[in-house]
Design a protein around this motif. Sequence first.
Motif, PDB file in Angstrom:
ATOM      1  N   SER A  17       0.820  -1.221   0.000  1.00 11.88           N
ATOM      2  CA  SER A  17       0.000   0.000   0.000  1.00 11.88           C
ATOM      3  C   SER A  17       0.853   1.270   0.000  1.00 11.88           C
ATOM      4  O   SER A  17       0.362   2.349  -0.338  1.00 11.88           O
ATOM      5  N   THR A  59      -0.692   3.940   7.362  1.00 13.14           N
ATOM      6  CA  THR A  59      -2.098   4.210   7.684  1.00 13.14           C
ATOM      7  C   THR A  59      -3.032   3.350   6.833  1.00 13.14           C
ATOM      8  O   THR A  59      -3.978   2.746   7.330  1.00 13.14           O
ATOM      9  N   THR A  60      -2.746   3.292   5.536  1.00 10.36           N
ATOM     10  CA  THR A  60      -3.597   2.501   4.631  1.00 10.36           C
ATOM     11  C   THR A  60      -3.519   1.008   4.980  1.00 10.36           C
ATOM     12  O   THR A  60      -4.529   0.302   4.988  1.00 10.36           O
ATOM     13  N   GLN A  85      -5.554   0.394   8.081  1.00 10.50           N
ATOM     14  CA  GLN A  85      -6.996   0.379   7.809  1.00 10.50           C
ATOM     15  C   GLN A  85      -7.409  -0.926   7.122  1.00 10.50           C
ATOM     16  O   GLN A  85      -8.463  -1.493   7.439  1.00 10.50           O
ATOM     17  N   LYS A  86      -6.589  -1.412   6.240  1.00  9.27           N
ATOM     18  CA  LYS A  86      -6.892  -2.652   5.522  1.00  9.27           C
ATOM     19  C   LYS A  86      -6.950  -3.848   6.465  1.00  9.27           C
ATOM     20  O   LYS A  86      -7.807  -4.730   6.327  1.00  9.27           O
ATOM     21  N   ASN A 128      -7.308  -3.560   9.786  1.00  6.90           N
ATOM     22  CA  ASN A 128      -8.102  -3.212  10.972  1.00  6.90           C
ATOM     23  C   ASN A 128      -7.270  -3.258  12.247  1.00  6.90           C
ATOM     24  O   ASN A 128      -7.673  -3.826  13.269  1.00  6.90           O
TER      25      ASN A 128
END
Length: 316
Positions: free
Chosen positions: A19, A23-24, A27-28, A30
């Motif tokens: 990614s 951060t990404t 989020q992916k 969790n």
Amino acid sequence: MPSRLSIKAMQYFLAAVDSGSLTTAAQKLNVAPSAISNGIDQIEEEFQLDLVQRFPAKGIHPTTTGKTMVQRIRRLIEEYESLLSGGKELRESLSGKLTIGYYAPVAPSFLPGIAAPLLNQNKDIRLEFIDCNNESAQTGLLNGDFDVILFVADNAKPGIKCEALIDAPPYLLVPKSHGLASLDSVSFHQLQEVDLVLLDLPFTAQYLQGLLDENSIKPRIVATASTTEMVRSLVGAGVGCSILNMRPLIDVTYGGDRVKAIPLKTLRKPLALSLGYINRNPRRVVSTFIKSCLDYFGQDSARALTTKSEYTSRRE
């Protein structure tokens, strides 16, 4: 020192590299961005290599060394996920080889009837039946040679889960023309002058000798054999009588002679034919076979494999 590298850390590392952002990736998956960062740190510390470059405004990018490690870690994660998928399929699918060890001298009378519907309805199952004695059946199960066993569960080894299938009281097998053949049952004192043919298997021989000793009977042993059908054929030919526990569904021997099973009055409880398996998340095919066995022996027709019990808790 043992490695502290975890699968989770490698998954976090791949997610971050793919990614380009902590951060990404967080989020992916969790999780918190700090968990992703700690996973990357764990890998770099383990290999003592700089695998990524971190840019506050532009995210992260793998170094040249990091790109090489990405390929290797990705292959490892793919193998890991394939292993998990394969294990789940093995656990849940009705397929593969099922190895059954059996100590049941008349097993050909009932095992094919249990196996046929299972195989006809599930074409990806292959069954392997291995004849063995009561001791080697249990040892083979515990060693992983068998998926399930049929055996006499008296003094079963620790670690074996047992399911009782049927009680098998002793009976006297005689030629159809024998003087005792007209009786509904016989007692041991009637065997004092009877010639006996002995089924000479490790557990069975000891059990039969115990029956004779507790009734103070010393009959003449005229022959021994290691298979039930040889014993039955010798009896049918008039060599002598025999004491057995389970019987086939026909009264004709291989030699074409007719024999009769007569219940024996005894102080000893019947032998219990049981199913044995390791009770730790068995494969679906194992559980299905176990259910098939329990269903078969739950039918009244299965009682034809034994004689009526003449067990009594005290002497007459």
